[in-house]
Design an enzyme around this catalytic site. Structure first.
Site, PDB file in Angstrom:
ATOM      1  N   CYS A  63      -0.258   1.286   6.905  1.00 44.93           N
ATOM      2  CA  CYS A  63      -1.002   1.824   5.868  1.00 44.93           C
ATOM      3  C   CYS A  63      -2.117   2.232   6.312  1.00 44.93           C
ATOM      4  CB  CYS A  63      -1.216   0.901   5.298  1.00 44.93           C
ATOM      5  SG  CYS A  63       0.543  -0.254   5.309  1.00 44.93           S
ATOM      6  N   GLU A 105       0.574  -1.529  -0.114  1.00 45.86           N
ATOM      7  CA  GLU A 105      -0.019  -0.324   0.089  1.00 45.86           C
ATOM      8  C   GLU A 105       1.099   1.274   0.297  1.00 45.86           C
ATOM      9  OE1 GLU A 105      -2.446  -2.798   3.021  1.00 45.86           O
ATOM     10  OE2 GLU A 105      -0.170  -2.969   2.017  1.00 45.86           O
TER      11      GLU A 105
END
Length: 168
Positions: free
Chosen positions: A106, A75
Site C-alpha cells: 500500500c 488503501e
C-alpha cells in the site's frame, strides 16, 4: 452570546469554532466505521477514507476475502475510488485516513499516487511500511499517526482474539 473570535471565509465572518467542522478526528471516525464494516463481514478490520480538503472522495474497507484478492486492501481500494472520482491518477492534494499503518504494498501505491498526506491510527509492527522507513512514501507526502489509536487497536485485537477462539 458567543465570545470567541471570528474569521473571514468567502467574504463572511464566521465564529472560529465553526471553521473546522471536518477535521482529522472526523475523517478517522469514518475510517473506523469502515473498519467495523469489514469486521462484521469477517474481513481484517481496516478502513480507509480519502479526502481533498473537507470533501470526502472515497470510503473503503478491506475486501480481500469477499473479492478473493490479496491486493484488495482498504488503501488500494480507496486510491482507486478517489482517482476515478477525480479523473486523475495523482492524489497530491489528498489525505488518506486509515485505521492501521499501511503495508509495504500500500505504501508503494501511495507513493505512485503521490498522495499529499497519510494519517494512520495505529502502527503495524509486523507488516507496516515504517519497518523500512518513510522513504517508501513519496518525498512530499506528509505523515501523521496516532489519531484514534486506542479505538483502532482495540478493534483489531478483538477481531483476532475472536478469530483465535473460533479456530479448532
Amino acid at each position: 452570546m458567543y465570545r470567541g473570535g471570528f474569521k473571514a471565509q468567502n467574504n463572511y465572518l464566521l465564529p472560529s469554532c465553526l471553521m473546522k467542522i471536518y477535521g482529522d478526528d472526523y475523517f478517522m471516525k469514518l475510517a473506523l466505521q469502515e473498519a467495523q464494516k469489514a469486521a462484521a463481514t469477517g474481513e481484517v478490520p481496516v478502513g480507509a477514507v480519502i479526502t481533498a480538503g473537507d470533501q470526502l472522495l472515497a470510503r473503503c474497507h478491506n475486501s480481500t476475502e469477499m473479492l478473493n484478492d490479496v491486493t484488495a486492501h482498504a488503501e488500494i481500494l480507496a486510491i482507486t475510488a478517489a482517482a476515478q472520482y477525480l479523473g486523475s491518477k495523482y492524489l497530491m492534494e489528498c489525505t488518506l485516513y486509515v485505521t492501521l499503518e499501511p503495508c509495504v504494498m500500500c505504501a508503494g501505491a501511495l507513493r505512485w499516487a503521490q498522495i499529499g498526506r497519510v494519517v494512520y491510527a495505529t502502527p503495524d509492527d509486523k507488516a507496516g511500511f515504517m519497518r523500512y522507513g518513510k522513504e517508501l512514501l513519496h518525498p512530499r507526502t506528509q505523515l501523521e499517526m496516532g489519531i484514534m489509536m486506542e479505538e483502532s487497536s482495540l478493534l483489531l485485537k478483538s477481531f483476532f482474539a475472536a478469530r483465535r477462539k473460533s479456530e479448532p
